[in-house]
Design an enzyme around this catalytic site. Sequence first.
Site, mmCIF file in Angstrom:
data_model
loop_
_atom_site.group_PDB
_atom_site.id
_atom_site.type_symbol
_atom_site.label_atom_id
_atom_site.label_comp_id
_atom_site.label_asym_id
_atom_site.label_seq_id
_atom_site.Cartn_x
_atom_site.Cartn_y
_atom_site.Cartn_z
ATOM 1 N N GLU A 293 1.020 -5.362 -7.672
ATOM 2 C CA GLU A 293 1.943 -6.214 -8.247
ATOM 3 C C GLU A 293 2.294 -7.371 -7.300
ATOM 4 O OE1 GLU A 293 5.523 -3.974 -8.519
ATOM 5 O OE2 GLU A 293 5.510 -3.469 -6.434
ATOM 6 N N GLY A 294 2.720 -8.243 -7.768
ATOM 7 C CA GLY A 294 3.174 -9.517 -6.972
ATOM 8 C C GLY A 294 1.851 -9.870 -6.197
ATOM 9 N N ASP A 295 2.013 -10.333 -4.628
ATOM 10 C CA ASP A 295 1.002 -10.392 -3.820
ATOM 11 C C ASP A 295 0.201 -9.074 -3.131
ATOM 12 O OD1 ASP A 295 3.314 -9.885 -2.408
ATOM 13 O OD2 ASP A 295 2.412 -10.991 -0.901
ATOM 14 N N GLU A 296 0.572 -7.930 -3.804
ATOM 15 C CA GLU A 296 0.067 -6.746 -3.092
ATOM 16 C C GLU A 296 -1.398 -6.413 -3.803
ATOM 17 O OE1 GLU A 296 2.740 -3.625 -2.921
ATOM 18 O OE2 GLU A 296 4.591 -4.853 -2.665
ATOM 19 N N VAL B 41 -0.309 -11.086 0.836
ATOM 20 C CA VAL B 41 -0.316 -12.271 1.202
ATOM 21 C C VAL B 41 0.883 -12.512 2.023
ATOM 22 C CG1 VAL B 41 -0.559 -14.548 0.483
ATOM 23 C CG2 VAL B 41 -1.726 -13.000 -0.803
#
Length: 250
Positions: free
Chosen positions: A199-202, A159
């Site tokens: 993980e995160g926005d991945e 994102v």
Amino acid sequence: MVWHKLTLAGVIEHIPIGVAVTRPDGNIEYANSRLHALLDQSDGSLVGRELAAFRRSCAPTLRDAQRWQGETKFHSRGGTDICVLETVFPTHDTDGVACFIHFLQDLSAIHRADSSGAPAYYDSLTGLPNGNLFKGRLLRAMLTGERTGSRFALCHLDVDRFKAINDTWGHDAGDKVLRETAERMSRALRKSDTLARLEGDEFATILGGVERPDDARRAADKLLLTGCEFHQFGKSFVRVTLSAGISLYP
């Protein structure tokens, strides 16, 4: 270590799934480090032994092009029974079956998660496969590609300016973006494809049946178009965009 620089052998050694290659007579030719740990054979003594010697329950005799998957029980050197999801498929040469490849996924964590209500191989925020499950599916796609000559595309997405969303609108808004983005991209994929949150926005996808680079580009364009939509935060609407990178295998 950067994951995309790993060789296939390196990937096999790093995934959290036991992998064994057995000859038609059942003797082990190769076992990865995870399988040695799973069976408490840290001294590397599995090669040359029969895999069936570690089974508490029987698997069917495999012949020719048969492929089999089911739950089996294995026992470790310490005598502990381990419930395993075992997937087996043969590879061939000019004389017939050359060897069998076994994937052994420890179900203990999943069974514990079932009793506690917490997912073990799925992301709790989006419900997508997480990084551990994605690595296993990626390895399976790579091995299938080597065996059959089929191709697939690996697409990595994130994102754009996600930190700014969290900083401006708060972490609840960031979580909302991730959930809605996951739902929108899922609708753009076939059931046979895999979409995972790493993980995160991945995010990452495995797109099967991709024969040409243009096929991969069109699939990625569809994901970007679907994921790049407006999200509502209170009375405001914010358009969120995605970026993607694509790799073909082989």
